[in-house]
Design a protein around this motif. Structure first.
Motif: not given
Length: 192
Positions: A16-22, A25-35, A37-48
């Motif tokens: 998404l628009q904003n990104f943090k690698s943790l 680098g195996r875990l990424q959090v990205s987010w974007e603000t919405e009109a 008054d909400a925030i959309h988060f996407l959390i991705h981890v490089d393992t099943s």
């Protein structure tokens, strides 16, 4: 044929628009603000991972000294819950599923080599824990073979996101310290 061919792994979601690698680098959090008054988060981890969670708390800890508000996803679905420690000396906790499930478009996806948790939630969820500072978030995920949500061992950490990147109002200033009253002035002794 004796066996079914493996099903292809679902495609990874774009960041998404904003990104943090943790986690190196195996875990990424990205987010974007919405009109709205909400925030959309996407959390991705490089393992099943069997489950994936993100929480917000006052101190950057999942259960101690105060409970956190968590969003937890696994193949059964996604829930918002509160984690409360049963015993400060152990990892035992109580998971209380919140009566108000105000998540929007929440999903958990597990592929052959990754897992993703995606959800939209009100900015108030973030701001209520840290109105005076940048909010603390905690992430954790379960091992590939876990059947249920549980202790994650070393598969966790915390991080902060600047308030302005989340579209949050400016931090509420801390109350100024109360000045101590001046010491009483000693009265001179009465004349003899």
């Amino acid at each position: 044929p004796d066996a079914f061919p493996p099903s292809p792994s679902p495609p990874r979601s774009p960041a998404l628009q904003n990104f943090k690698s943790l986690a190196d680098g195996r875990l990424q959090v990205s987010w974007e603000t919405e009109a709205n008054d909400a925030i959309h988060f996407l959390i991705h981890v490089d393992t099943s991972a069997s489950w994936l969670a993100m929480a917000v708390s006052e101190e950057g800890r999942m259960v101690l000294p105060n409970p956190s508000s968590s969003v937890i996803g696994n193949t059964n679905g996604v829930v918002k819950a509160t984690l409360i420690a049963q015993n400060p000396e152990s990892v035992e906790h109580t998971l209380l599923v919140d009566s108000e499930q105000n998540l929007i478009d929440a999903s958990f996806t597990r592929g052959d080599s990754y897992a993703e948790l995606s959800f939209t939630i009100s900015r108030d969820w973030v701001n209520k824990f840290n109105p005076k500072d940048d909010p603390w978030f905690i992430w954790a995920y379960g091992p590939e073979n876990a059947q249920t949500f549980g202790y994650h061992g070393p598969r966790r950490d915390n991080f902060r996101i600047d308030r302005d990147l989340l579209g949050l109002p400016p931090a509420t200033p801390a109350s100024p310290p109360t000045a101590s009253p001046p010491p009483p002035v000693a009265k001179p002794p009465p004349p003899p």
